[in-house]
Motif scaffolding. Structure first.
Motif, PDB file in Angstrom:
ATOM      1  N   ALA A  65       0.701  -0.948   0.212  1.00  0.00           N
ATOM      2  CA  ALA A  65       0.144   0.229   0.140  1.00  0.00           C
ATOM      3  C   ALA A  65       0.373   1.545  -0.420  1.00  0.00           C
ATOM      4  N   ASP A  66       1.977   0.970   0.924  1.00  0.00           N
ATOM      5  CA  ASP A  66       3.174   2.274   0.536  1.00  0.00           C
ATOM      6  C   ASP A  66       4.144   2.296   0.007  1.00  0.00           C
ATOM      7  N   SER A  67       3.786   1.239  -1.322  1.00  0.00           N
ATOM      8  CA  SER A  67       5.050   1.402  -2.472  1.00  0.00           C
ATOM      9  C   SER A  67       4.401   2.093  -3.230  1.00  0.00           C
ATOM     10  N   ALA A  68       6.115   2.663  -4.371  1.00  0.00           N
ATOM     11  CA  ALA A  68       6.107   2.969  -5.243  1.00  0.00           C
ATOM     12  C   ALA A  68       6.207   2.811  -6.359  1.00  0.00           C
ATOM     13  N   SER A  69       6.118   1.124  -6.417  1.00  0.00           N
ATOM     14  CA  SER A  69       6.335   0.480  -6.934  1.00  0.00           C
ATOM     15  C   SER A  69       4.665   0.096  -7.618  1.00  0.00           C
ATOM     16  N   ASP A  70       4.584   0.674  -8.964  1.00  0.00           N
ATOM     17  CA  ASP A  70       3.281  -0.605  -9.393  1.00  0.00           C
ATOM     18  C   ASP A  70       3.272  -2.137  -9.351  1.00  0.00           C
ATOM     19  N   PHE A  71       4.449  -3.196  -8.864  1.00  0.00           N
ATOM     20  CA  PHE A  71       4.294  -4.030  -9.350  1.00  0.00           C
ATOM     21  C   PHE A  71       3.310  -4.634  -7.791  1.00  0.00           C
ATOM     22  N   LEU A  72       3.447  -5.621  -7.103  1.00  0.00           N
ATOM     23  CA  LEU A  72       3.039  -6.670  -6.125  1.00  0.00           C
ATOM     24  C   LEU A  72       3.379  -7.909  -6.187  1.00  0.00           C
ATOM     25  N   ARG A  73       5.020  -8.110  -5.247  1.00  0.00           N
ATOM     26  CA  ARG A  73       5.132  -9.247  -5.598  1.00  0.00           C
ATOM     27  C   ARG A  73       4.804 -10.160  -4.620  1.00  0.00           C
ATOM     28  N   LEU A  74       4.628 -11.248  -3.877  1.00  0.00           N
ATOM     29  CA  LEU A  74       3.827 -12.787  -3.586  1.00  0.00           C
ATOM     30  C   LEU A  74       5.356 -13.306  -3.717  1.00  0.00           C
ATOM     31  N   ALA A  75       6.390 -13.454  -2.719  1.00  0.00           N
ATOM     32  CA  ALA A  75       7.106 -14.893  -2.223  1.00  0.00           C
ATOM     33  C   ALA A  75       6.106 -16.012  -1.363  1.00  0.00           C
ATOM     34  N   LEU A  76       6.247 -16.955  -2.149  1.00  0.00           N
ATOM     35  CA  LEU A  76       5.609 -18.391  -1.077  1.00  0.00           C
ATOM     36  C   LEU A  76       5.905 -18.110  -0.463  1.00  0.00           C
ATOM     37  N   PRO A  77       5.875 -18.123   1.032  1.00  0.00           N
ATOM     38  CA  PRO A  77       6.593 -19.151   2.000  1.00  0.00           C
ATOM     39  C   PRO A  77       6.793 -20.322   3.032  1.00  0.00           C
ATOM     40  N   TRP A  78       7.723 -20.360   1.850  1.00  0.00           N
ATOM     41  CA  TRP A  78       7.955 -22.337   2.172  1.00  0.00           C
ATOM     42  C   TRP A  78       9.422 -21.833   1.195  1.00  0.00           C
ATOM     43  N   LYS A  79      10.622 -22.624   1.975  1.00  0.00           N
ATOM     44  CA  LYS A  79      11.871 -23.386   1.605  1.00  0.00           C
ATOM     45  C   LYS A  79      11.639 -24.355   1.926  1.00  0.00           C
ATOM     46  N   VAL A  80      12.051 -25.527   0.549  1.00  0.00           N
ATOM     47  CA  VAL A  80      12.579 -27.028   0.704  1.00  0.00           C
ATOM     48  C   VAL A  80      13.666 -26.686   1.751  1.00  0.00           C
ATOM     49  N   SER A  81      14.708 -26.170   1.534  1.00  0.00           N
ATOM     50  CA  SER A  81      15.537 -26.230   2.541  1.00  0.00           C
ATOM     51  C   SER A  81      15.998 -25.749   3.591  1.00  0.00           C
ATOM     52  N   ALA A  82      14.813 -25.185   3.799  1.00  0.00           N
ATOM     53  CA  ALA A  82      14.998 -25.291   5.257  1.00  0.00           C
ATOM     54  C   ALA A  82      13.848 -25.751   6.173  1.00  0.00           C
ATOM     55  N   MET A  83      13.446 -26.698   5.707  1.00  0.00           N
ATOM     56  CA  MET A  83      12.519 -28.288   6.531  1.00  0.00           C
ATOM     57  C   MET A  83      13.660 -28.540   7.395  1.00  0.00           C
ATOM     58  N   ASP A  84      13.598 -28.410   8.113  1.00  0.00           N
ATOM     59  CA  ASP A  84      14.646 -29.216   8.944  1.00  0.00           C
ATOM     60  C   ASP A  84      13.785 -30.397   9.108  1.00  0.00           C
ATOM     61  N   GLY A  85      12.832 -30.769   9.379  1.00  0.00           N
ATOM     62  CA  GLY A  85      12.210 -32.118   9.717  1.00  0.00           C
ATOM     63  C   GLY A  85      12.582 -32.928   8.640  1.00  0.00           C
ATOM     64  N   PHE A  86      12.871 -32.443   7.332  1.00  0.00           N
ATOM     65  CA  PHE A  86      13.466 -33.592   6.499  1.00  0.00           C
ATOM     66  C   PHE A  86      15.283 -33.688   7.031  1.00  0.00           C
TER      67      PHE A  86
END
Length: 633
Positions: free
Chosen positions: A492-513
């Protein structure tokens, strides 16, 4: 120097050495030129051996002789002042040689002021454990390309147990030109031995009045045995031996001491109020009672694992070894009215009756509505049977058994996110987490608020994320499901017209595996990688947006299935350690990302490591998880 005797605690058998005839030392030192041609390492061992002389009452006299070539300045820090640990109550140490062989042929011996005993850090404020010391041996005349020589004898005045045992692992972080191990019986007696993972068969010698077994290996390459997910005892050549006739004899001797130390009467008054509790509340209360009062003290000596102090002494001092904490936990659980069985777990197969020193204490706690496993050194609780390795019953005594590793089908993690954007960039949606088997976050979900668990999984989605209507819809040790509604305003406060959405999961951070601390940057791993468990991760996202907007960037589709053939000690084996499938579909106003990563095999052999890590890195990189939208006018 030969007259200086010190008491020395038994080190890991994998770091011991056998005596080398004095006339051969010069020939070994000349191997420096051969070692200089090896692949780069800070140091190389020119000769490393061990001799055990075992008495019939379990006492051991051990001679260690290590001749090491220092290839870089880093080796000066690593090996210029070796620390030798000893137990002042039951062993003697005689240092025979501490010498530097310089490049120009001089021999510089350590002077008397170069032997300095210290109490290891962490034990100096624990009077009951100041029996464990370290002798700091300072080599003099160190320079690049110098060779250090250290030889000493350790002799038990009293046996740790009425049996002697040991483990030798051939290989480690330094290349080794020659590794020799010799075990002698004085007088001759019965010795159980086992060679695994390609270790050589023993040369059996009859040398009256002694009987001896000798193992030798040469030209061992350096192995990164300390890397996360490495299991040297499972993958490198390994020799184990024991004078115990069977596991029942050895475990029975440990049981006698464990049961005497875990006297619940000492704690019955302290824990009387806990007897009226039930279920997880009782378990949590007892573990908190112990953790709040007893600090862990540990040191690389077998007495820390197998020597017990009485529960009243542990309570009075406020600290304990891993053995103390196991017995103290058992006393506390029993005083609170619960049933306890004590086990030692080893990540390696338990072959002959012996302990490696790397085992961990586990208590199986039942009653009062509880069926749980407690790792007593740190108070960690699991409501599932331990996976992998071996388990031996101590109290009561039970034969070792191999613990099966759960299949990939049993361990699943499913993450589902649905979002709908409005013209003002606000978003509303839902998130569902489902997990089963060893990766089910049962303890996390039962001990935290549902919305806090959801926030933990959605960290990085958007900073002003609001979680509402969070609820746990399934909660048991083998299956967890948690749902919530989410909302936020993007950019809402960004000067950029683009909306960037990073899906919040990383396989490399899955400590259970993946093992904790695993790094994926090095392409040259030389030890097999053992995952915490095999299993599958499914991550699905459905993102709706106004049709006037444009989908500028979407994750790229992927389809990778690895197939690896590797040669091991038991022959050729084919494995498929990893599968990655990512489907991306889009149409005006909707983009859908469905990703599945399956670790189909819990072991990744070194030849497969580089390709395996590339797939994981590709699945984890930001571009593979990022959706970019351009709002329309």
């Amino acid at each position: 120097m030969n007259a200086c005797k010190y008491i020395f605690a038994l080190l890991l058998a994998g770091g011991l050495a056998a005596p080398l005839p004095a006339q051969d030392v010069e020939a070994v030192v000349q191997r420096r030129a051969q070692a200089a041609q090896l692949p780069p390492t800070d140091s190389a061992i020119l000769y490393h051996g061990t001799t055990y002389v075992i008495q019939d009452d379990g006492r051991v006299e051990r001679t260690e002789h290590v001749i090491r070539y220092l290839r870089t300045d880093n080796a000066w820090d690593d090996y210029g002042d070796p620390h030798l640990a000893w137990d002042t109550e039951r062993q003697d140490l005689e240092v025979l040689v501490s010498r530097v062989h310089t490049v120009d042929g001089r021999k510089i011996d350590t002077t008397p002021n170069g032997f300095n005993p210290i109490v290891p850090f962490g034990l100096d404020l624990a009077p009951d454990f100041t029996r464990y010391h370290q002798m700091v041996v300072t080599h003099l005349g160190i320079e690049t390309d110098a060779v250090t020589e250290l030889k000493y004898v350790v002799k038990d005045r009293e046996p740790l147990y009425p049996f002697a045992w040991g483990e030798v692992i051939f290989g480690g972080p330094e290349p080794v030109l020659e590794r020799t191990v010799r075990v002698q019986m004085d007088p001759p007696g019965r010795l159980l031995i086992r060679e695994d993972n390609g270790a050589p068969k023993a040369l059996h010698l009859q040398e009256a009045p002694l009987e001896a077994w000798v193992w030798t290996m040469k030209d061992l390459p350096a192995r990164h045995t300390g890397d996360p997910g490495a299991k040297p005892g499972k993958d490198l050549p390994r020799v184990t031996f024991s004078t115990a006739r069977d596991w029942a004899s050895l475990a029975g001797a440990v049981q006698q001491r464990f049961d005497a130390a875990s006297d619940r009467s000492v704690l019955e008054r302290e824990l009387a109020a806990f007897r009226d509790l039930a279920g997880e509340q009782k378990l949590d209360s007892v573990t908190a009672f112990v953790q709040d009062r007893i600090a862990l003290k540990n040191f690389d000596a077998p007495g820390m694992l197998l020597t017990f102090r009485p529960a009243n002494r542990v309570l009075a001092t406020g600290y304990g070894s891993p053995a103390d904490l196991a017995a103290f936990h058992a006393a506390a659980f029993q005083a609170a009215g619960m049933n306890v069985e004590a086990y030692l777990q080893c990540r390696c197969p338990m072959t002959v009756p012996q302990f490696t020193g790397r085992e961990i204490w586990l208590l199986h706690v039942t009653g009062s509505g509880i069926d749980a496993w407690v790792e007593t050194a740190h108070g960690d609780v699991s409501y599932r049977m331990p996976q992998g390795g071996s388990l031996i019953g101590i109290s009561p005594v039970k034969e070792p058994k191999l613990l099966p590793q759960a299949s990939s089908a049993e361990n699943t993690l499913s993450l589902d996110l649905g979002l709908t954007f409005a013209e003002d960039r606000s978003a509303q949606g839902w998130f569902t987490l489902k997990a089963s088997g060893d990766v089910a976050p049962y303890d996390e979900c039962r001990s935290q608020k549902a919305e806090d668990v959801i926030r933990g999984w959605l960290t990085g989605l958007y900073g002003d994320l609001e979680v509402t209507n969070a609820r746990v819809t399934a909660l048991n040790p083998s299956a967890v499901e948690i749902q919530a509604e989410v909302m936020f305003t993007a950019g809402a406060d960004s000067a950029s017209d683009f909306l960037r959405l990073a899906l919040p999961w990383k396989v490399s951070a899955m400590d259970g595996f993946l093992p904790h601390g695993l790094t994926l940057n090095d392409p040259g791993r030389d030890m097999p990688l053992h995952l915490d468990c095999a299993g599958a991760i499914e991550a699905n996202a459905q993102i709706r947006y106004p049709e006037a907007w444009t989908l500028a960037v979407a994750p790229a589709p992927a389809a990778t299935q690895m197939a690896v053939t590797a040669q091991g000690p038991e022959g050729t084996a084919t494995a498929s350690p990893l599968t990655l499938i990512r489907q991306v579909d889009s149409k005006p106003g909707l983009v859908t990302v469905n990703e599945r990563v399956e670790f189909t095999d819990s072991t990744v052999p070194p030849p497969a490591w580089n390709d395996w890590r590339k797939v994981v890195l590709a699945a984890a990189k930001d571009e593979a998880r990022t959706v970019v939208l351009e709002p329309g006018e």
